[in-house]
Structures are given as C-alpha cells and as structure tokens.
Design an enzyme around this catalytic site. Structure first.
Site, PDB file in Angstrom:
ATOM      1  N   GLY A   1     -16.011 -98.867   2.836  1.00  0.00           N
ATOM      2  CA  GLY A   1     -14.584 -97.771   2.953  1.00  0.00           C
ATOM      3  C   GLY A   1     -14.032 -97.526   4.593  1.00  0.00           C
ATOM      4  O   GLY A   1     -15.535 -96.911   4.776  1.00  0.00           O
TER       5      GLY A   1
ATOM      6  N   CYS B   1     -22.610 -99.763   2.904  1.00  0.00           N
ATOM      7  CA  CYS B   1     -21.775 -98.221   3.745  1.00  0.00           C
ATOM      8  C   CYS B   1     -20.957 -97.913   2.540  1.00  0.00           C
ATOM      9  O   CYS B   1     -22.304 -96.744   2.475  1.00  0.00           O
ATOM     10  CB  CYS B   1     -20.667 -99.400   4.259  1.00  0.00           C
ATOM     11  SG  CYS B   1     -19.862 -98.089   6.022  1.00  0.00           S
ATOM     12  N   TYR B   2     -19.973 -97.260   2.173  1.00  0.00           N
ATOM     13  CA  TYR B   2     -19.407 -96.406   1.642  1.00  0.00           C
ATOM     14  C   TYR B   2     -20.393 -96.037   0.228  1.00  0.00           C
ATOM     15  O   TYR B   2     -20.342 -94.834  -0.489  1.00  0.00           O
ATOM     16  CB  TYR B   2     -17.122 -96.810   1.888  1.00  0.00           C
ATOM     17  CG  TYR B   2     -17.579 -95.124   0.608  1.00  0.00           C
ATOM     18  CD1 TYR B   2     -16.595 -94.091   1.865  1.00  0.00           C
ATOM     19  CD2 TYR B   2     -17.090 -94.919  -0.249  1.00  0.00           C
ATOM     20  CE1 TYR B   2     -15.733 -93.242   1.180  1.00  0.00           C
ATOM     21  CE2 TYR B   2     -16.263 -94.189  -0.705  1.00  0.00           C
ATOM     22  CZ  TYR B   2     -15.708 -93.333  -0.635  1.00  0.00           C
ATOM     23  OH  TYR B   2     -14.964 -92.225  -0.971  1.00  0.00           O
TER      24      TYR B   2
ATOM     25  N   HIS C   1     -24.036-103.283   7.005  1.00  0.00           N
ATOM     26  CA  HIS C   1     -22.919-104.403   6.541  1.00  0.00           C
ATOM     27  C   HIS C   1     -23.990-105.199   6.252  1.00  0.00           C
ATOM     28  O   HIS C   1     -23.728-107.059   6.981  1.00  0.00           O
ATOM     29  CB  HIS C   1     -22.170-104.203   6.506  1.00  0.00           C
ATOM     30  CG  HIS C   1     -20.718-103.784   6.168  1.00  0.00           C
ATOM     31  ND1 HIS C   1     -19.868-103.202   5.687  1.00  0.00           N
ATOM     32  CD2 HIS C   1     -20.781-102.274   7.512  1.00  0.00           C
ATOM     33  CE1 HIS C   1     -18.816-102.073   5.807  1.00  0.00           C
ATOM     34  NE2 HIS C   1     -19.313-101.221   6.678  1.00  0.00           N
TER      35      HIS C   1
ATOM     36  N   GLU D   1     -22.879-108.447   3.504  1.00  0.00           N
ATOM     37  CA  GLU D   1     -21.712-109.441   3.783  1.00  0.00           C
ATOM     38  C   GLU D   1     -21.635-109.128   5.660  1.00  0.00           C
ATOM     39  O   GLU D   1     -20.885-111.244   5.901  1.00  0.00           O
ATOM     40  CB  GLU D   1     -21.188-109.138   2.867  1.00  0.00           C
ATOM     41  CG  GLU D   1     -19.999-108.414   3.933  1.00  0.00           C
ATOM     42  CD  GLU D   1     -20.332-106.361   3.979  1.00  0.00           C
ATOM     43  OE1 GLU D   1     -19.328-105.401   3.966  1.00  0.00           O
ATOM     44  OE2 GLU D   1     -21.732-106.250   3.510  1.00  0.00           O
TER      45      GLU D   1
ATOM     46  N   ASP E   1      -2.344-124.262   1.459  1.00  0.00           N
ATOM     47  CA  ASP E   1      -2.535-123.522   0.096  1.00  0.00           C
ATOM     48  C   ASP E   1      -1.758-123.498  -1.485  1.00  0.00           C
ATOM     49  O   ASP E   1      -2.604-123.764  -2.674  1.00  0.00           O
ATOM     50  CB  ASP E   1      -2.047-121.742   0.722  1.00  0.00           C
ATOM     51  CG  ASP E   1      -2.747-121.591   1.935  1.00  0.00           C
ATOM     52  OD1 ASP E   1      -4.229-121.994   1.440  1.00  0.00           O
ATOM     53  OD2 ASP E   1      -2.594-121.086   2.457  1.00  0.00           O
TER      54      ASP E   1
ATOM     55  N   LYS F   1      -9.771-119.360   3.604  1.00  0.00           N
ATOM     56  CA  LYS F   1      -8.986-120.579   3.452  1.00  0.00           C
ATOM     57  C   LYS F   1     -10.227-121.715   2.581  1.00  0.00           C
ATOM     58  O   LYS F   1      -9.529-122.378   2.219  1.00  0.00           O
ATOM     59  CB  LYS F   1      -8.424-120.906   5.037  1.00  0.00           C
ATOM     60  CG  LYS F   1      -7.994-122.070   5.743  1.00  0.00           C
ATOM     61  CD  LYS F   1      -6.996-122.498   4.169  1.00  0.00           C
ATOM     62  CE  LYS F   1      -5.856-121.747   5.277  1.00  0.00           C
ATOM     63  NZ  LYS F   1      -4.708-122.230   4.786  1.00  0.00           N
TER      64      LYS F   1
END
Length: 531
Positions: A57, A84-85, A171, A173, A229, A376
């Site tokens: 964050g 992280c946060y 991170h 991710e 979409d 996407k």
C-alpha cells in the site's frame, strides 16, 4: 458461492498492484478473492478462507490515519502472508516497530536468505527481488525471526512459523522478483497445505450463479461494444439470464473498419439474447466537432453513451417490465487508470474511461460489473471457458471512445476514413505476424508476439514525394506493444520486414497518408493509447 472449499482472501491496502496478488494465486490454480483492508476478523472468518494475504500500500504505517488491520486476524489460526505494507502493518500490530531510514529501496535488490524457512524452500540463498519502500521494520515482534535481508533493509523477511505468519518487505507478486511465484507456491502448498484444484471452469459456474442470483427476475441492459470485455459479459449474461438481458450496441461511428457489421453478425446469431443496434453516428459527429482536448472528448462520448442507453431503456420500459440493471465490461486496469479504487487506498487519475463516468441525472440503473477484478488475459481465459470463439476472445483491445482518442486533435470524416483504412492494414499484417508465431511456438503469448497494435493519426502534416510529385499529407503512427495485463507494456520488437510491409502498404493504399512512424515508448512512462 465459490464451489471450491479452498479460498485465499487478499486484504487490499490500496496497492497499485494489489489485484495482481489475487491473480498470481489464481495462476497457481487456487481460488482467491479481494476484501478491503478494514474488514473485521469476523467478516474475514465468515468468508471461509484457507489463507490470508496482506497486500502492499502507498501509506506509511506510522502516519495518522494510515490503514490498519484487525489484530484478531492473527488469532484466527489461518496462515497469513504479508507483502510490503502488509509486512510493516504486521510488525507494528504485533508489537514490533517500523522506522524511516535515510535511504529507501526501489526496484531490483539482492536478497540474502539468512535462516532456514519453508517460505524460501527451493530458492537460492541470494536472489533478486523487487522493492518499493522507504519505511522499514527495525524491531520484529516477539516470537518472530528475521529470515532475509538486503544491504539496505535488515528485515526484508520475517516469520513466526509456529503461528504460520510470514511477511516480506519485497513484492513476490511482481515478475521482477526472481523466485516470487515459488514463494507463493511454498506458502500455499508447503505451509497452508492447499491443493491446485481450481480452474477457470469453476469460476464460470460461480460467476453465472452470482449473476443469476443478483438479477433475479429483473431485466438487464448490456453495454455491448463488441470488444473482448463486453462480449465476455454478454456470454456470461446469456448463460445466466438469457432473454432477461438486452444487448445494446451504440454505434458512435468511431469503430474500426467493418466492425459494426461484424458485431451485429455475431450477436444476432450466436447468442440467445435481444440485440438492439443504435445508430448514433450523426449525433456523436456533431458533439465532437472541433473538440481537441482528449479528456473533453472522453467525457462527451461518455455522457452521450449514457444518454443513448437511457433512451433505449425508457423505450424498453414502455414495452413491459422496467430495466433495473446495467451490465458493463469494466475491467481492473480501467478502474486503476481512472483513479476509482473500490477496496481502499487511492490511485491517481491517468485517464477517464467512458464506462466509469457517473450517470447523468435521472438514470436509475444498478450496475453489474462482473469483470472489475480481472486483468485482460484473465478475461480472455474466461471467454474461452464460456465458449466464445477465438476470433472474439483474441480480438484487439479497443477503447470505449474508439478512434476519437486515436485521432490527435479534432475528429472529422476525412480523418476517420484515413485512420480506419490505415488501422485495418496494421491489424491485418500483425494478425498474420502473431499467427505465424503461434504456429511456430504453439503459444499465443510467446515472447515476441504483439499484445495490442493499432494506428494513430497525429494532428500534423508532412512533405512527401509520390510519383515525382510533392505531397503534403498526414503521417500514421504505428503502436504495437507486448504485455500480459495492460498495467505495464513494452514496445514490440517487430522484424524490419514486417515494419517495411506495413509502411509500404499504408503509403500505397491509404489516400491522405504519406509517412509511417513507429512508437518505441514503453508503459510507463507512456500509456498504451495516445490519449
């Protein structure tokens, strides 16, 4: 309504890439959902998670008003992983401290694993990770041990293995973290004991049931553009509620060459839903005449978009039961770029998206946005699972405002004709290029394939020579990028022969164009679109 008993809850503290965590978990075939960071331990427990992940964050944990976490989540007996946060808030919540060092850490960093840890199993003692922080943990809570550090950050990872609480300052991710996905595997499978048994097919059943339950006996109007979409939402809605849904295609005259005809062909023959084609070309042309500022174009198009829908909905209501819901193909990058965070934190507005601009006065629809937590590539996978044909699923991304934001400056009939013809050549040639790569590699996302490609018409002219005569015509800018989720993108390293063929065809076949330029800027600092 998730069919799998396994579920990972991601608590979102407003990170720019918070949704990416849930996606990485899904990539490992474990179902995940997002919840706001201020969810109570009772609310989280009621969701039935097998594991909890705390996102990063933008705030500082020591600032007044910074997001907090319910301390009771650490007492639920559910494994916790924080980034992280999430690392820092775990430290301060459980009795550790966070300070503000003189030097921050941004980008790639060399991590040194200092202790034996299940989280770092099957990874080397020294590895590259992605950092983005200024605050840092300087005292770990009681019962925790430091498991990794960098030259700048003494507590780059910590854990209390007995309580199954693991956190990292970096991170995992982000793909720049070399062994990030392995760390997630270690947490989900080695520490939590989960199984990789979730698939997109499971999600189809869940989303269909959720759509049907929300709509009940009411009617739905779908904002159908013909892009990936909204097409996926159409397929989902058709599966869930059938003819309770009306697909409304607003033709603003700003679509790609031949696209209105293709949209009508597909959605009148392949879906068991009502389809309405609204010809609004003249109204949009009048509203956009002389408008040059891109945000003004977007807002004009967005406002008229709602007016057209409202008019259709009013007509439908005179024919029977009122329309309660408006379904849209809003995806997560749309929300990020519009600064419209749904789960805590704030993101700056990069550009407005037509389907995120507020309703005009008097509009009464409740929104259904089933894709608003998806990137996407996930939307494409969902489309395939819903049975959509590949030529729809892998259609080029196209902005709601259409070619109006690929024409720099005012939009008029002549410019639209030039751009439509040039763009058709770009798509034809790069469709063929991608197909050749697919046939060679068997991978639609191979290293050098183009993810998105199109033409841009700038508001300038240049001198050229054709048939020994001077020309003074418009250049065409080619934009082609490699990406997986639209959050970041790199310019495509196209072979010279492909570039030469595109340039030659545009200059020869498109009246009004005499030059082709190639945009080699990545995102960031640029966006994929020009406006």
């Amino acid at each position: 309504m998730q069919t799998s008993q396994q579920k990972v809850i991601v608590l979102d503290f407003g990170a720019q890439y918070g949704q990416l965590i849930a996606r990485r978990v899904r990539d490992l075939h474990v179902y995940s959902e997002i919840m706001p960071c201020d969810a109570t331990a009772e609310e989280i427990s009621a969701a039935g998670p097998s594991a909890i992940i705390l996102s990063g964050g933008p705030a500082s944990v020591n600032e007044e008003g910074a997001p907090r976490v319910d301390p009771k989540i650490y007492e639920l007996g559910i494994p916790v992983l924080g980034f992280c946060y999430g690392h820092q808030i775990t430290a301060v919540t459980l009795g550790g401290t966070v300070f503000h060092p003189e030097v921050g850490e941004y980008g790639r960093a060399e991590l040194h694993v200092k202790a034996d840890s299940k989280l770092f199993a099957d990874t080397p003692a020294n590895q590259t990770v992605w950092m983005s922080h200024f605050d840092a943990v300087n005292n770990v809570p009681e019962g925790f041990v430091v498991t990794a550090s960098t030259d700048v950050c003494p507590v780059a990872a910590m854990e209390n293995a007995e309580r199954k609480i693991y956190t990292t300052q970096f991170h995992p991710e982000v793909k720049h973290t070399e062994y990030g996905q392995q760390l997630l595997k270690n947490f989900l499978f080695g520490i939590c004991g989960l199984e990789a048994n979730w698939s997109m097919d499971n999600l189809v059943e869940t989303m269909t049931a959720q759509f049907r339950e929300k709509v009940g006996d009411d009617r739905v109007i779908l904002a159908l553009s013909g892009g990936v979409d909204s097409s996926v939402v159409a397929a989902l809605g058709a599966r869930a509620v059938g003819k309770q849904m009306t697909c409304v295609f607003i033709n603003h005259g700003l679509l790609r060459k031949g696209e209105p005809e293709q949209v009508e062909e597909v959605f009148t023959k392949q879906f068991d839903v009502d389809f309405i084609h609204v010809h609004a070309e003249d109204r949009y042309a009048e509203l956009l005449a002389g408008v040059t500022e891109p945000e003004q174009k977007r807002r004009i198009i967005g406002t008229q978009f709602w007016k057209e829908f409202f008019a259709v909905a009013q007509q439908l209501e005179t024919d029977g039961k009122p329309v309660k819901y408006l379904a849209q193909g809003t995806i997560y990058p749309d929300i990020i770029e519009s600064g419209a965070r749904k789960t805590g934190g704030k993101a700056s507005t990069i550009k407005s998206h037509h389907n995120l601009i507020p309703f005009p006065d008097g509009v009464h629809f409740d929104l259904i946005e089933p894709l608003d937590h998806f990137f996407k590539d996930e939307v494409r996978a969902l489309g395939l699972a819903l049975g959509l044909p590949e030529h729809i699923v892998f259609r080029q991304p196209f902005p709601g405002p259409g070619l109006a934001i690929r024409i720099i400056g005012a939009v008029d009939k002549e410019k639209l004709e030039i751009l439509k013809n040039a763009d058709a050549i770009v798509r034809e040639e790069l469709d063929a290029y991608n197909q050749r790569l697919f046939e060679e590699t068997g991978d639609r996302n191979s290293e050098h394939s183009c993810w998105q490609y199109f033409a841009v018409l700038p508001d300038i002219k240049s001198v050229g020579v054709m048939g020994d005569e001077r020309t003074y015509q418009r250049p065409i800018i080619l934009r082609a990028v490699e990406s997986s989720d639209a959050m970041t993108a790199d310019w495509a390293k196209l072979p010279y022969d492909v570039l030469a063929r595109i340039s030659g065809r545009i200059v020869a076949e498109v009246p009004g164009a005499n030059r082709v330029c190639y945009d080699i800027t990545s995102k960031p600092p640029a966006t994929i679109e020009w406006e």
